[in-house]
Design a protein around this motif. Structure first.
Motif, PDB file in Angstrom:
ATOM      1  N   PRO A 164       0.844  -1.212   0.000  1.00 27.31           N
ATOM      2  CA  PRO A 164       0.000   0.000   0.000  1.00 27.31           C
ATOM      3  C   PRO A 164       0.876   1.258   0.000  1.00 27.31           C
ATOM      4  O   PRO A 164       2.069   1.209   0.315  1.00 27.31           O
ATOM      5  N   THR A 165       0.284   2.380  -0.357  1.00 28.96           N
ATOM      6  CA  THR A 165       1.010   3.657  -0.345  1.00 28.96           C
ATOM      7  C   THR A 165       0.814   4.417   0.967  1.00 28.96           C
ATOM      8  O   THR A 165       1.379   5.486   1.146  1.00 28.96           O
ATOM      9  N   SER A 166       0.003   3.885   1.881  1.00 27.07           N
ATOM     10  CA  SER A 166      -0.150   4.494   3.202  1.00 27.07           C
ATOM     11  C   SER A 166      -0.273   3.396   4.242  1.00 27.07           C
ATOM     12  O   SER A 166      -0.768   2.299   3.950  1.00 27.07           O
ATOM     13  N   ALA A 167       0.199   3.719   5.434  1.00 22.78           N
ATOM     14  CA  ALA A 167       0.165   2.735   6.520  1.00 22.78           C
ATOM     15  C   ALA A 167       0.147   3.476   7.844  1.00 22.78           C
ATOM     16  O   ALA A 167       0.403   4.684   7.909  1.00 22.78           O
ATOM     17  N   THR A 168      -0.142   2.726   8.907  1.00 25.09           N
ATOM     18  CA  THR A 168      -0.181   3.290  10.251  1.00 25.09           C
ATOM     19  C   THR A 168       0.685   2.448  11.167  1.00 25.09           C
ATOM     20  O   THR A 168       0.659   1.212  11.091  1.00 25.09           O
ATOM     21  N   VAL A 169       1.458   3.112  12.005  1.00 26.03           N
ATOM     22  CA  VAL A 169       2.288   2.401  12.972  1.00 26.03           C
ATOM     23  C   VAL A 169       1.415   1.486  13.825  1.00 26.03           C
ATOM     24  O   VAL A 169       0.379   1.911  14.341  1.00 26.03           O
ATOM     25  N   GLY A 170       1.819   0.228  13.930  1.00 20.16           N
ATOM     26  CA  GLY A 170       1.096  -0.726  14.769  1.00 20.16           C
ATOM     27  C   GLY A 170      -0.064  -1.410  14.080  1.00 20.16           C
ATOM     28  O   GLY A 170      -0.709  -2.271  14.670  1.00 20.16           O
ATOM     29  N   VAL A 171      -0.346  -1.066  12.828  1.00 23.34           N
ATOM     30  CA  VAL A 171      -1.448  -1.686  12.084  1.00 23.34           C
ATOM     31  C   VAL A 171      -0.864  -2.491  10.925  1.00 23.34           C
ATOM     32  O   VAL A 171      -0.078  -1.965  10.122  1.00 23.34           O
ATOM     33  N   ALA A 172      -1.228  -3.782  10.835  1.00 22.79           N
ATOM     34  CA  ALA A 172      -0.675  -4.666   9.811  1.00 22.79           C
ATOM     35  C   ALA A 172      -1.016  -4.171   8.416  1.00 22.79           C
ATOM     36  O   ALA A 172      -2.137  -3.702   8.159  1.00 22.79           O
ATOM     37  N   LEU A 173      -0.046  -4.292   7.496  1.00 17.97           N
ATOM     38  CA  LEU A 173      -0.280  -3.906   6.106  1.00 17.97           C
ATOM     39  C   LEU A 173      -1.197  -4.917   5.429  1.00 17.97           C
ATOM     40  O   LEU A 173      -1.200  -6.105   5.785  1.00 17.97           O
ATOM     41  N   PRO A 174      -1.962  -4.483   4.448  1.00 14.27           N
ATOM     42  CA  PRO A 174      -2.713  -5.449   3.637  1.00 14.27           C
ATOM     43  C   PRO A 174      -1.734  -6.415   2.953  1.00 14.27           C
ATOM     44  O   PRO A 174      -0.566  -6.095   2.720  1.00 14.27           O
ATOM     45  N   THR A 175      -2.217  -7.601   2.623  1.00 12.36           N
ATOM     46  CA  THR A 175      -1.379  -8.620   1.973  1.00 12.36           C
ATOM     47  C   THR A 175      -0.789  -8.082   0.665  1.00 12.36           C
ATOM     48  O   THR A 175      -1.477  -7.444  -0.130  1.00 12.36           O
ATOM     49  N   PHE A 176       0.508  -8.342   0.451  1.00 10.78           N
ATOM     50  CA  PHE A 176       1.140  -8.027  -0.832  1.00 10.78           C
ATOM     51  C   PHE A 176       2.020  -9.200  -1.225  1.00 10.78           C
ATOM     52  O   PHE A 176       2.306 -10.100  -0.426  1.00 10.78           O
ATOM     53  N   ARG A 177       2.477  -9.220  -2.482  1.00  9.08           N
ATOM     54  CA  ARG A 177       3.199 -10.375  -3.008  1.00  9.08           C
ATOM     55  C   ARG A 177       4.392  -9.940  -3.849  1.00  9.08           C
ATOM     56  O   ARG A 177       4.318  -8.913  -4.549  1.00  9.08           O
ATOM     57  N   ALA A 178       5.462 -10.736  -3.787  1.00  7.42           N
ATOM     58  CA  ALA A 178       6.641 -10.526  -4.625  1.00  7.42           C
ATOM     59  C   ALA A 178       6.957 -11.829  -5.340  1.00  7.42           C
ATOM     60  O   ALA A 178       6.721 -12.925  -4.802  1.00  7.42           O
TER      61      ALA A 178
END
Length: 638
Positions: A164-178
């Motif tokens: 994602p292009t935004s995030a919050t400290v202490g909150v898990a990022l949405p799933t991403f893949r490489a």
């Protein structure tokens, strides 16, 4: 004629054939011979292009970046006949695909056949090629069988699902893949590299709560639960291959991730107000959210129930303060009363946060209800019958917005007065405003100009202009008085024969009463008054500035209470008014001394000493204030 001869020869041949077939009925023989005749007749020309068809199909498998084996496409009519000559035989055929193609993907047909021998698939896994006639419209396309694309050797890492292009400290990022990819970006789904381990590393100043690493399955590693413990507005995530032997792969670098703290930082319009509205009508519902520094609404905890307040340079009405629910304050009853191009400013009233400003709202006036002098005539005019400076009258809605378009915007406005007018007294409004530049007042005095809408019934508007020569300035001359005594007020200045009238102004404190020019006060204090000298046939009225008249209690001694005896010292009381500052007390007879020990303003407590041999009888005390004022009272000496 030649065709006729040919037909005749054909008929004779048929009959001959029928006779020669002894075991076959004559009719059957004729049919067989007829078929033979038709077979040797000339072929008819092909019709208009109707479809394209793969003549030689593309291969069903290839390697990414390799040129496909040659294939071809026919341009055919609706009977599936290749159009070898004429219209359509040289049409251009193009090849497209959901996969990425390079090379020569358009070819002109030759005798109805377009040949492709330089087409390459660079990215894709299971691809079809769609052939289209781009010269003739309405021609049906052709789709190839599926082509399996084998990736090249792995050379890099790429994000198949971006962070994602935004995030919050202490909150898990949405799933991403490489993924492990070849040089063209195809995922390497098999082979040794397809199970490599991929590590995600945040940039400097940004940290995860734990190491983020995952083994690929069929070339793709999935990352769930990555959580920032610190970050900035420009964190980037690098994906690298950490498997032995594959560490030279090019890393994948994400777009910047704006990492915010989980505390309120700003407010923002989650739903903008309408872009246009009529003055005085309620705006459609819109929302303002309490947000983190990266614009993410705070749905719970601190800030989620803050009070949001709206202000504007335009006049607002309705409910302009709303308590947020789950971080969002919803406004359903806001009205813009006045203005033309307005913006709303949202402020958090519960804590100091960055404010938010809405997009522009264009405000149209409501129905016409009233008139107003938007550029007023002069307040004074020294000479009658002269053209007044230009003034303007506008048609307005109930909220004082000029009606610039539609009903009322071209009304006729008429000016009337208690004084005689000259010149042009009517004007037609343009965009809601009538301009008067040729009107005069042909009389001296207090002239009231009334603007009336002659096109419809609207509330009128008035303006007062004083016509005449200004008087000399007027001031109040009498500024001091005594409580209990009527003060006759007088002025200085003024010109002409107009009478003077008096008015009590705000700020009086002495219980003032005014009748004509007679001013009195019930107690010590001040009275504020103004004087107005009326105009006459030459001069306009003049009014003084408010003047402060001071009233004081008069100095007066009325009696002496207590006995004063020759040869003794006694204490007596002098009763009166206006005493102050323990005044001096002297006697008119030698041998008598007096000393004030207490002063209440209305009574003096006095110690009196009388020498022996002083003559008895009635004598006099004189009371002298510090400012020199004095009063006298008689006393008896025994």
């Amino acid at each position: 004629m030649k065709n006729s001869l040919n037909r005749n020869r054909g008929h004779r041949s048929l009959r001959s054939t029928a006779r020669s077939l002894g075991t076959i009925g004559a009719t059957s023989a004729l049919m067989v011979a007829g078929l033979a005749f038709l077979a040797v007749s000339p072929a008819s020309a092909a019709g208009a292009p109707s479809k394209v068809v793969y003549n030689v199909a593309p291969p069903t498998s290839t390697t990414a970046g390799s040129v496909l084996a040659s294939f071809s496409v026919n341009v055919e009519d609706n009977t599936s006949t290749v159009i070898t000559t004429g219209a359509g035989s040289t049409d251009t055929v193009s090849i497209t695909s959901s996969c990425t193609l390079t090379g020569t993907t358009s070819a002109a047909a030759v005798a109805g056949v377009a040949t492709f021998n330089a087409v390459t698939i660079t990215t894709g896994s299971t691809c079809t090629l769609v052939a289209s006639d781009t010269t003739t419209s309405g021609v049906t396309t052709a789709t190839s069988a599926a082509i399996t694309v084998t990736p090249l050797a792995a050379t890099k890492i790429g994000y198949t699902t971006v962070p994602p292009t935004s995030a919050t400290v202490g909150v898990a990022l949405p799933t991403f893949r490489a993924a492990v990819e070849d040089t063209y970006g195809n995922v390497v789904t098999s082979g040794g590299a397809s199970t490599d381990t991929i590590l995600i590393t945040p940039s400097a100043g940004c940290t995860f709560s734990a190491t983020v690493s995952g083994a690929a399955t069929a070339g793709v590693a999935t990352f769930t639960g990555a959580t920032f413990t610190a970050g900035t507005s420009s964190c980037v995530l690098s994906a690298t291959d950490t498997s032995v032997g594959d560490t030279g792969f090019t890393a994948a670098v994400s777009a910047a991730v704006n990492v915010a703290t989980n505390t309120p930082a700003e407010v923002g319009f989650t739903t903008q107000p309408a872009s246009a509205v009529t003055a005085g009508t309620v705006l459609p519902s819109f929302g303002v959210s309490v947000e983190e520094s990266n614009g993410i609404p705070i749905t719970a905890g601190t800030g989620s129930t803050d009070i949001i307040t709206l202000t504007s340079a335009c006049a607002l009405a309705g409910t302009t303060s709303v308590t947020a629910v789950a971080g969002v304050a919803t406004f359903t009853a806001v009205t813009i009363k006045t203005g033309s191009s307005c913006q709303l400013v949202a402020t958090d009233s519960s804590r100091t946060l960055a404010v938010a400003t809405s997009t522009v709202i264009l405000v149209a006036a409501g129905a016409p209800t009233q008139l107003a002098f938007t550029t007023a005539p002069p307040a004074t005019e020294t000479t009658a019958s002269t053209i007044l400076p230009t003034f303007k009258v506008s048609v307005e809605d109930v909220n004082a917005n000029p009606v610039t378009a539609g009903t009322g915007s071209t009304d006729t406005i008429t000016i009337t007065s208690n004084c005689t007018l000259g010149g042009t007294t009517t004007g037609v409004a343009a965009a809601g405003t009538a301009t008067f530049s040729a009107l005069s007042i042909n009389a001296t005095g207090t002239c009231v100009l009334t603007a009336t809408d002659s096109s419809r019934t609207l509330t009128t508007t008035t303006h007062t202009t004083l016509v005449g020569t200004p008087q000399a300035s007027v001031t109040v001359r009498t500024l001091k008085g005594l409580v209990g005594t009527t003060l006759r007020l007088a002025i200085s200045g003024g010109t002409g024969t107009g009478p003077v009238t008096w008015t009590l102004a705000a700020g009086s404190s002495a219980g003032c009463t005014l009748s004509g020019n007679a001013l009195s006060a019930r107690r010590a204090g001040t009275c504020s008054v103004t004087a107005t000298k009326a105009g006459d046939t030459t001069y306009i009225l003049a009014t003084s500035p408010a003047a402060t008249v001071s009233f004081v209690v008069p100095l007066k001694a009325t009696r002496v209470a207590g006995a004063i005896v020759v040869g003794r010292t006694t204490t007596v009381t002098i009763v009166g008014s206006g005493f102050s500052g323990r005044p001096r007390v002297i006697s008119n007879v030698a041998g008598v001394t007096a000393r004030v020990t207490r002063d209440s303003g209305r009574t003096l407590t006095v110690v009196v000493s009388v020498s022996g041999g002083v003559k008895t009888g009635v004598h006099t005390f004189t009371i002298i204030l510090a400012n020199g004022k004095r009063t006298a009272v008689r006393f008896s000496l025994t």
